[in-house]
Design a protein around this motif. Structure first.
Motif, short mmCIF file in Angstrom:
data_model
loop_
_atom_site.label_atom_id
_atom_site.label_comp_id
_atom_site.label_asym_id
_atom_site.label_seq_id
_atom_site.Cartn_x
_atom_site.Cartn_y
_atom_site.Cartn_z
N LEU A 19 0.83 -1.20 0.00
CA LEU A 19 0.00 0.00 0.00
C LEU A 19 0.87 1.26 0.00
N ALA A 20 1.92 1.26 0.81
CA ALA A 20 2.83 2.41 0.85
C ALA A 20 3.46 2.64 -0.52
N TRP A 21 3.84 1.56 -1.20
CA TRP A 21 4.42 1.69 -2.53
C TRP A 21 3.40 2.25 -3.53
N LEU A 22 2.16 1.75 -3.45
CA LEU A 22 1.13 2.24 -4.38
C LEU A 22 0.88 3.73 -4.19
N VAL A 23 0.85 4.18 -2.95
CA VAL A 23 0.65 5.61 -2.68
C VAL A 23 1.82 6.41 -3.25
N LEU A 59 12.32 2.81 -3.89
CA LEU A 59 12.71 2.01 -2.72
C LEU A 59 11.60 1.07 -2.29
N LEU A 60 10.36 1.56 -2.24
CA LEU A 60 9.24 0.73 -1.81
C LEU A 60 8.86 -0.30 -2.87
N ALA A 61 9.10 -0.01 -4.14
CA ALA A 61 8.84 -0.99 -5.19
C ALA A 61 9.78 -2.19 -5.03
N ILE A 62 11.05 -1.91 -4.81
CA ILE A 62 12.02 -2.99 -4.61
C ILE A 62 11.69 -3.79 -3.36
N ALA A 63 11.36 -3.08 -2.28
CA ALA A 63 11.03 -3.76 -1.03
C ALA A 63 9.76 -4.60 -1.18
N TRP A 72 11.13 -0.25 6.34
CA TRP A 72 10.62 0.90 7.09
C TRP A 72 11.76 1.68 7.73
N ARG A 73 12.87 0.99 8.07
CA ARG A 73 14.01 1.67 8.70
C ARG A 73 14.61 2.73 7.78
N TYR A 74 14.53 2.51 6.49
CA TYR A 74 15.12 3.43 5.52
C TYR A 74 14.07 4.37 4.91
N ALA A 75 12.88 3.84 4.71
CA ALA A 75 11.83 4.62 4.04
C ALA A 75 11.12 5.58 5.00
N LEU A 76 11.00 5.21 6.25
CA LEU A 76 10.28 6.06 7.20
C LEU A 76 10.92 7.44 7.37
N PRO A 77 12.26 7.55 7.48
CA PRO A 77 12.84 8.90 7.55
C PRO A 77 12.57 9.74 6.30
N LEU A 78 12.61 9.12 5.12
CA LEU A 78 12.30 9.86 3.89
C LEU A 78 10.86 10.36 3.91
N ALA A 79 9.95 9.48 4.29
CA ALA A 79 8.53 9.85 4.31
C ALA A 79 8.25 10.91 5.38
N ALA A 80 8.90 10.79 6.53
CA ALA A 80 8.68 11.77 7.60
C ALA A 80 9.22 13.15 7.21
N LEU A 81 10.38 13.20 6.60
CA LEU A 81 10.93 14.48 6.15
C LEU A 81 10.07 15.09 5.04
N GLY A 82 9.61 14.26 4.13
CA GLY A 82 8.71 14.73 3.09
C GLY A 82 7.42 15.26 3.67
N ALA A 83 6.90 14.57 4.70
CA ALA A 83 5.67 15.02 5.36
C ALA A 83 5.88 16.36 6.06
N ALA A 84 7.07 16.55 6.64
CA ALA A 84 7.36 17.83 7.31
C ALA A 84 7.37 18.98 6.31
N ILE A 85 7.97 18.76 5.15
CA ILE A 85 7.99 19.79 4.11
C ILE A 85 6.56 20.03 3.59
N ALA A 86 5.80 18.94 3.41
CA ALA A 86 4.43 19.07 2.93
C ALA A 86 3.55 19.79 3.96
N LEU A 87 3.80 19.56 5.24
CA LEU A 87 3.05 20.27 6.28
C LEU A 87 3.36 21.76 6.23
N PHE A 88 4.63 22.10 6.11
CA PHE A 88 5.02 23.50 5.99
C PHE A 88 4.36 24.13 4.76
N HIS A 89 4.38 23.39 3.65
CA HIS A 89 3.79 23.88 2.41
C HIS A 89 2.28 24.07 2.58
N SER A 90 1.63 23.15 3.27
CA SER A 90 0.19 23.24 3.51
C SER A 90 -0.15 24.45 4.38
#
Length: 147
Positions: A19-23, A59-63, A72-90
């Motif tokens: 599901l994470a990869w599809l999103v 990364l999520l496609a390969i996983a 999740w150990r590698y992808a979660l920091p990417l997603a969290a940082l992206g979410a922080a930028i998206a929150l600021f943008h919002s």
């Protein structure tokens, strides 16, 4: 049909990973469509969010293909940082950030009508929703034994 590389008891965790990869895939393809097909130039914050979303799609496609629920150990920091930028943008899009610290002074405006899909869905909010969905799916995919 089940994936033979998925260990017994990991089917549910793999589903969240998939599901994470599809999103991430839909978000990445949508960003490319809006920029390349519709010709809408991204603002600087959109570019920064793309810098986190595009690698997540790969990364999520390969996983997902490898049924690697430890990604999740590698992808979660990417997603969290992206979410922080998206929150600021919002927050910027909503007008909750003072104009003096707005980073979108050059290029397309974050507050323009072009920042919406179908005239109603603001791109910053959609990006935030995608990153948060990935974060929650990755958290759901990790097992208690791996934490």
């Amino acid at each position: 049909m089940t994936n033979p590389s998925i260990l017994p008891g990991q089917e549910g965790r793999w589903s969240f990973l998939y599901l994470a990869w599809l999103v991430a895939l839909v978000a990445s393809l949508s960003a490319l469509f809006i920029g390349e097909v519709m010709g809408q130039a991204p603002c600087s914050l959109c570019w920064q969010q793309r810098a986190f979303m595009f690698p997540l799609a790969i990364l999520l496609a390969i996983a997902s293909f490898r049924a690697d629920t430890t990604v999740w150990r590698y992808a979660l920091p990417l997603a969290a940082l992206g979410a922080a930028i998206a929150l600021f943008h919002s927050l910027l899009y909503a007008g909750l950030i003072p104009e003096g610290i707005q980073p979108c002074s050059q290029g397309p405006s974050c507050a323009s009508a072009e920042m919406t899909v179908l005239g109603v869905l603001p791109l910053p909010y959609l990006s935030l929703a995608a990153f948060l969905a990935i974060v929650f799916a990755l958290l759901a995919s990790k097992s208690k034994a791996q934490s």
